[in-house]
Design a protein around this motif. Structure first.
Motif, PDB file in Angstrom:
ATOM      1  N   ALA A   7      21.396  -5.269   3.928  1.00 65.43           N
ATOM      2  CA  ALA A   7      20.824  -4.499   2.816  1.00 65.43           C
ATOM      3  C   ALA A   7      19.347  -4.844   2.629  1.00 65.43           C
ATOM      4  N   TRP A   8      19.005  -6.118   2.750  1.00 63.57           N
ATOM      5  CA  TRP A   8      17.606  -6.519   2.607  1.00 63.57           C
ATOM      6  C   TRP A   8      16.752  -5.918   3.723  1.00 63.57           C
ATOM      7  N   ASP A   9      17.293  -5.840   4.941  1.00 59.82           N
ATOM      8  CA  ASP A   9      16.560  -5.264   6.062  1.00 59.82           C
ATOM      9  C   ASP A   9      16.272  -3.778   5.823  1.00 59.82           C
ATOM     10  N   VAL A  10      17.262  -3.045   5.328  1.00 58.53           N
ATOM     11  CA  VAL A  10      17.066  -1.627   5.016  1.00 58.53           C
ATOM     12  C   VAL A  10      16.009  -1.479   3.926  1.00 58.53           C
ATOM     13  N   TYR A  11      16.114  -2.285   2.896  1.00 57.48           N
ATOM     14  CA  TYR A  11      15.149  -2.245   1.785  1.00 57.48           C
ATOM     15  C   TYR A  11      13.743  -2.568   2.273  1.00 57.48           C
ATOM     16  N   ARG A  12      13.609  -3.579   3.110  1.00 50.99           N
ATOM     17  CA  ARG A  12      12.312  -3.996   3.641  1.00 50.99           C
ATOM     18  C   ARG A  12      11.674  -2.878   4.469  1.00 50.99           C
ATOM     19  N   GLN A  13      12.460  -2.158   5.238  1.00 50.32           N
ATOM     20  CA  GLN A  13      11.931  -1.087   6.068  1.00 50.32           C
ATOM     21  C   GLN A  13      11.612   0.168   5.258  1.00 50.32           C
ATOM     22  N   LEU A  15      11.071   0.468   1.813  1.00 51.32           N
ATOM     23  CA  LEU A  15      10.196   0.340   0.647  1.00 51.32           C
ATOM     24  C   LEU A  15       8.763   0.811   0.903  1.00 51.32           C
ATOM     25  N   PRO A  16       8.106   0.405   1.986  1.00 52.81           N
ATOM     26  CA  PRO A  16       6.734   0.894   2.192  1.00 52.81           C
ATOM     27  C   PRO A  16       6.660   2.417   2.316  1.00 52.81           C
ATOM     28  N   VAL A  17       7.633   3.008   2.989  1.00 56.23           N
ATOM     29  CA  VAL A  17       7.646   4.467   3.143  1.00 56.23           C
ATOM     30  C   VAL A  17       7.868   5.133   1.796  1.00 56.23           C
ATOM     31  N   ILE A  18       8.729   4.566   0.982  1.00 54.24           N
ATOM     32  CA  ILE A  18       8.992   5.125  -0.344  1.00 54.24           C
ATOM     33  C   ILE A  18       7.759   5.013  -1.232  1.00 54.24           C
ATOM     34  N   LEU A  19       7.042   3.900  -1.142  1.00 50.57           N
ATOM     35  CA  LEU A  19       5.816   3.742  -1.934  1.00 50.57           C
ATOM     36  C   LEU A  19       4.742   4.744  -1.505  1.00 50.57           C
ATOM     37  N   VAL A  20       4.601   4.946  -0.210  1.00 46.13           N
ATOM     38  CA  VAL A  20       3.661   5.958   0.282  1.00 46.13           C
ATOM     39  C   VAL A  20       4.107   7.345  -0.183  1.00 46.13           C
TER      40      VAL A  20
END
Length: 190
Positions: A7-13, A15-20
């Motif tokens: 779950a942390w790996d999915v979130y880490r990948q 999150l930057p795309v979601i912020l952009v």
């Protein structure tokens, strides 16, 4: 890998795309709320009728391509590089054709909705706007989507974590920007 680590790996990948996506969505809203866009909307009856459908179909059509690319990469059927690969070429061409056909269909339906409610409008103008906006958004969305998915995959990111937010954002930003450009380009000729 434990469930928490996964779950942390999915979130880490993602999150930057979601912020952009968040920032780009605000940018798209700014374009939509601009005086220039309001003037374009006022000049062309029917733009507000077709706008939601146009933006939604960008995500649907190109989201399917992103899913195909992701599946092909995971299965080893597509290599994450720009080569003349039949599977990749066919998927890109099919997405382009689907995007263009859907764009014209939206214009025709919007025109008949306008006629049904007595608002009038020009079928030629709506189709012209949708062809221009559909073409421009298709070219940019296809090239950006394929590039980001391939580069992300090469750097160890799962395309499934990137495609959703990327396609939604690209569809909104490019869709609104190119719809505005199309309104003015078609307005020069019609």
């Amino acid at each position: 890998m434990s469930a928490q680590a996964s779950a942390w790996d999915v979130y880490r990948q993602a999150l930057p795309v979601i912020l952009v996506s968040l920032v780009a969505g605000l940018f798209a809203g700014t374009i939509l709320g601009s005086e220039t866009m309001r003037n374009g909307i006022e000049r062309v009856p029917g733009i507000l009728v077709l706008l939601p459908a146009f933006l939604a179909t960008r995500g649907g059509v190109y989201g399917s391509l992103g899913a195909r690319l992701s599946s092909g990469l995971h299965q080893g059927l597509i290599e994450p590089r720009f080569t003349l690969d039949t599977r990749l070429s066919n998927a890109i061409v099919a997405s382009f054709i689907n995007g263009m056909v859907v764009s014209v269909f939206i214009a025709v339906v919007a025109f008949f909705v306008l006629v049904l409610f007595g608002s009038g409008g020009s079928l030629l103008q709506l189709v012209g706007i949708m062809v221009v906006a559909g073409f421009l958004s298709a070219i940019l969305m296809l090239s950006t989507l394929v590039t980001v998915v391939f580069v992300g995959y090469r750097y160890g990111h799962d395309p499934d974590n990137i495609v959703g937010p990327l396609v939604t954002t690209l569809g909104d930003v490019f869709g609104i920007a190119f719809l505005l450009i199309a309104i003015y380009l078609v307005g020069l000729f019609l």
